[in-house]
Design a protein around this motif. Structure first.
Motif, PDB file in Angstrom:
ATOM      1  N   SER A   1     -14.922   9.243  16.965  1.00 54.81           N
ATOM      2  CA  SER A   1     -16.029   8.969  17.458  1.00 54.81           C
ATOM      3  C   SER A   1     -16.429   7.400  17.722  1.00 54.81           C
ATOM      4  CB  SER A   1     -17.239   9.681  16.448  1.00 54.81           C
ATOM      5  OG  SER A   1     -18.405   9.439  17.276  1.00 54.81           O
ATOM      6  N   ARG A   2     -16.565   7.107  18.922  1.00 50.78           N
ATOM      7  CA  ARG A   2     -16.851   5.781  19.346  1.00 50.78           C
ATOM      8  C   ARG A   2     -16.106   4.307  18.770  1.00 50.78           C
ATOM      9  NH1 ARG A   2     -23.703   5.920  18.314  1.00 50.78           N
ATOM     10  NH2 ARG A   2     -23.782   7.907  19.474  1.00 50.78           N
ATOM     11  N   LYS A   3     -14.711   4.856  18.333  1.00 51.83           N
ATOM     12  CA  LYS A   3     -13.873   3.990  17.789  1.00 51.83           C
ATOM     13  C   LYS A   3     -13.424   2.802  18.766  1.00 51.83           C
ATOM     14  CE  LYS A   3     -13.970   5.368  13.564  1.00 51.83           C
ATOM     15  NZ  LYS A   3     -13.242   6.088  12.901  1.00 51.83           N
TER      16      LYS A   3
ATOM     17  N   SER B   1     -14.671   9.508  23.253  1.00 51.71           N
ATOM     18  CA  SER B   1     -14.537  10.268  21.925  1.00 51.71           C
ATOM     19  C   SER B   1     -14.242  11.717  22.036  1.00 51.71           C
ATOM     20  CB  SER B   1     -15.959  10.119  21.445  1.00 51.71           C
ATOM     21  OG  SER B   1     -16.385   8.723  21.080  1.00 51.71           O
ATOM     22  N   ILE B   2     -15.060  12.126  23.079  1.00 54.50           N
ATOM     23  CA  ILE B   2     -14.757  13.519  23.611  1.00 54.50           C
ATOM     24  C   ILE B   2     -13.260  14.068  23.744  1.00 54.50           C
ATOM     25  CG2 ILE B   2     -15.213  15.562  25.236  1.00 54.50           C
ATOM     26  CD1 ILE B   2     -17.572  14.934  23.380  1.00 54.50           C
ATOM     27  N   ALA B   3     -12.725  12.997  24.590  1.00 52.43           N
ATOM     28  CA  ALA B   3     -11.318  13.217  24.971  1.00 52.43           C
ATOM     29  C   ALA B   3     -10.510  13.298  23.716  1.00 52.43           C
ATOM     30  CB  ALA B   3     -10.787  12.018  25.708  1.00 52.43           C
ATOM     31  N   ALA B   4     -10.571  12.214  22.944  1.00 53.80           N
ATOM     32  CA  ALA B   4      -9.723  12.324  21.688  1.00 53.80           C
ATOM     33  C   ALA B   4     -10.179  13.443  20.788  1.00 53.80           C
ATOM     34  CB  ALA B   4     -10.082  11.015  20.846  1.00 53.80           C
ATOM     35  N   HIS B   5     -11.024  13.672  20.825  1.00 56.03           N
ATOM     36  CA  HIS B   5     -11.554  14.969  19.667  1.00 56.03           C
ATOM     37  C   HIS B   5     -10.735  16.201  20.430  1.00 56.03           C
ATOM     38  CE1 HIS B   5     -14.938  12.474  17.709  1.00 56.03           C
ATOM     39  NE2 HIS B   5     -13.878  12.309  16.986  1.00 56.03           N
ATOM     40  N   LEU B   6     -11.036  16.533  21.900  1.00 55.13           N
ATOM     41  CA  LEU B   6     -10.343  17.495  22.039  1.00 55.13           C
ATOM     42  C   LEU B   6      -8.917  17.771  22.145  1.00 55.13           C
ATOM     43  CD1 LEU B   6     -12.309  18.290  25.663  1.00 55.13           C
ATOM     44  CD2 LEU B   6     -12.430  19.287  23.110  1.00 55.13           C
TER      45      LEU B   6
ATOM     46  N   GLN C   1      -1.941   1.944  17.397  1.00 55.49           N
ATOM     47  CA  GLN C   1      -1.691   2.827  16.312  1.00 55.49           C
ATOM     48  C   GLN C   1      -2.686   4.086  16.080  1.00 55.49           C
ATOM     49  OE1 GLN C   1      -1.328  -0.241  13.313  1.00 55.49           O
ATOM     50  NE2 GLN C   1       1.072  -0.381  13.477  1.00 55.49           N
ATOM     51  N   SER C   2      -3.786   3.823  16.389  1.00 55.99           N
ATOM     52  CA  SER C   2      -4.771   4.854  16.439  1.00 55.99           C
ATOM     53  C   SER C   2      -4.582   5.924  17.385  1.00 55.99           C
ATOM     54  CB  SER C   2      -6.349   4.334  16.488  1.00 55.99           C
ATOM     55  OG  SER C   2      -6.732   3.644  15.522  1.00 55.99           O
ATOM     56  N   MET C   3      -4.193   5.621  18.738  1.00 60.33           N
ATOM     57  CA  MET C   3      -3.682   6.576  19.489  1.00 60.33           C
ATOM     58  C   MET C   3      -2.497   7.279  19.173  1.00 60.33           C
ATOM     59  SD  MET C   3      -4.813   4.976  23.177  1.00 60.33           S
ATOM     60  CE  MET C   3      -4.332   3.238  22.910  1.00 60.33           C
TER      61      MET C   3
ATOM     62  N   GLN D   1      -6.614  20.437  19.737  1.00 56.15           N
ATOM     63  CA  GLN D   1      -5.569  21.198  20.286  1.00 56.15           C
ATOM     64  C   GLN D   1      -4.287  20.907  19.546  1.00 56.15           C
ATOM     65  OE1 GLN D   1      -5.168  19.298  24.170  1.00 56.15           O
ATOM     66  NE2 GLN D   1      -6.686  20.798  25.096  1.00 56.15           N
ATOM     67  N   LYS D   2      -4.331  19.701  18.753  1.00 56.08           N
ATOM     68  CA  LYS D   2      -3.269  19.510  17.725  1.00 56.08           C
ATOM     69  C   LYS D   2      -3.290  20.058  16.324  1.00 56.08           C
ATOM     70  CE  LYS D   2      -1.413  15.789  20.473  1.00 56.08           C
ATOM     71  NZ  LYS D   2      -0.297  16.349  20.773  1.00 56.08           N
ATOM     72  N   GLY D   3      -4.563  20.675  16.407  1.00 52.57           N
ATOM     73  CA  GLY D   3      -4.602  21.474  14.927  1.00 52.57           C
ATOM     74  C   GLY D   3      -5.692  21.016  14.033  1.00 52.57           C
ATOM     75  N   ALA D   4      -6.558  19.892  14.309  1.00 54.00           N
ATOM     76  CA  ALA D   4      -7.593  19.432  13.456  1.00 54.00           C
ATOM     77  C   ALA D   4      -8.777  20.328  13.339  1.00 54.00           C
ATOM     78  CB  ALA D   4      -8.406  18.335  14.263  1.00 54.00           C
ATOM     79  N   ARG D   5      -9.112  20.660  11.874  1.00 52.59           N
ATOM     80  CA  ARG D   5     -10.137  21.685  11.638  1.00 52.59           C
ATOM     81  C   ARG D   5     -11.420  21.275  11.626  1.00 52.59           C
ATOM     82  NH1 ARG D   5      -9.856  25.300  13.708  1.00 52.59           N
ATOM     83  NH2 ARG D   5     -10.945  26.493  12.239  1.00 52.59           N
ATOM     84  N   ILE D   6     -11.702  19.747  11.364  1.00 49.53           N
ATOM     85  CA  ILE D   6     -12.766  19.086  11.101  1.00 49.53           C
ATOM     86  C   ILE D   6     -12.841  18.066  12.278  1.00 49.53           C
ATOM     87  CG2 ILE D   6     -14.601  18.237   9.724  1.00 49.53           C
ATOM     88  CD1 ILE D   6     -13.157  19.634   7.450  1.00 49.53           C
TER      89      ILE D   6
END
Length: 283
Positions: A226-228, A246-251, A203-205, A255-260
């Motif tokens: 991060s580190r989840k 963590s880097i992969a998820a955050h990138l 579900q997180s993914m 790309q999907k619009g996260a601003r923080i």
């Protein structure tokens, strides 16, 4: 500890959030846990001098916000609740010194009394992991102080059978109704899908893959992957060994619009976002 915020620190309010969100790259929020039991770095920064050193290091690495928390909310690990007095005892020796560093600070707490104390010291943003739905005093406090608030999706228990994105949307509708009734302006609200909280790894993914569906709210989104634990479900690892995931998820989130982007690993995250942006600019 100083009893009042440094005059160099901007007051809590929409301008702090607007300034962060107007930047071309997502703002990077550095995690600072002054707790003995957080899932990734519990006990590492509970000593005031270590917490202050860590904050300085993250700022030097490019953190736009320092997110300080004094109660572990670690998912899946049975974090023990603490009282507001416990949180305040951990924050009092160091919070004003961190605020005085001049970078916006957010307070990661689900307790209105703790958030009020932090805002009094010049903290700029409230970060509520229960999205204004746990402490009845939180929304009126945020409204009265005019502070921006991060509203995170959470659940009391995991249910692998539900559509987690539909659940998130319903949760946010409740939170936004609470905010509106309290008088919190929409331009002071950030949504957080709560990666790892009340969710299976799958579900997180899914929440990350379908992050763009939150655009219907017209509000900025924060992602903290991060580190989840979901990273270990794909690539077995301990929290300290999940930088790549963590880097992969955050990138992907960016790309999907996260601003923080909320992260333990500020330098690496800043570098990844800058390189990705530089590559995309060449298209």
């Amino acid at each position: 500890m100083n009893a009042s915020p440094s005059p160099s620190v901007p007051p809590a309010g929409p301008d702090v959030l607007r300034t962060l969100l107007e930047r071309p790259l997502p703002a990077v929020m550095g995690v600072l846990n002054v707790t003995p039991d957080s899932f990734s770095d519990g006990g590492d920064f509970i000593a005031p001098h270590r917490a202050l050193e860590r904050a300085r290091t993250m700022i030097d690495a490019g953190a736009d916000i320092i997110d300080i928390g004094a109660e572990s909310t670690r998912p899946y690990r049975g974090a023990q609740p603490v009282t507001a007095a416990d949180e305040l005892a951990r924050l009092k020796p160091v919070l004003s010194d961190i605020v005085a560093l001049g970078v916006p600070v957010s307070i990661d707490s689900m307790k209105a009394d703790v958030v009020a104390f932090a805002l009094d010291l010049g903290v700029a943003i409230a970060n509520d992991v229960w999205g204004l739905q746990r402490d009845a005093g939180m929304a009126p406090l945020i409204a009265a102080r005019g502070a921006p608030v991060i509203v995170m999706h959470n659940r009391e228990s995991v249910d692998s059978a539900i559509d987690i994105v539909a659940d998130m949307k319903a949760f946010f509708l409740r939170s936004l109704d609470i905010a509106a009734k309290a008088g919190i302006a929409r331009d002071k609200i950030v949504l957080d899908p709560g990666i790892g909280f009340g969710k299976t790894a799958e579900q997180s993914m899914i929440a990350l893959a379908r992050l763009g569906e939150l655009d219907t709210f017209g509000l900025p989104v924060l992602v903290g992957a991060s580190r989840k634990r979901f990273i270990a479900s794909v690539s077995p690892s301990e929290p300290s060994g999940r930088l790549g995931g963590s880097i992969a998820a955050h990138l992907i989130a960016a790309q999907k619009g996260a601003r923080i982007i909320r992260t333990h690993d500020v330098a690496e995250t800043v570098q990844a976002l800058r390189v990705a942006n530089a590559i995309e600019s060449k298209q």
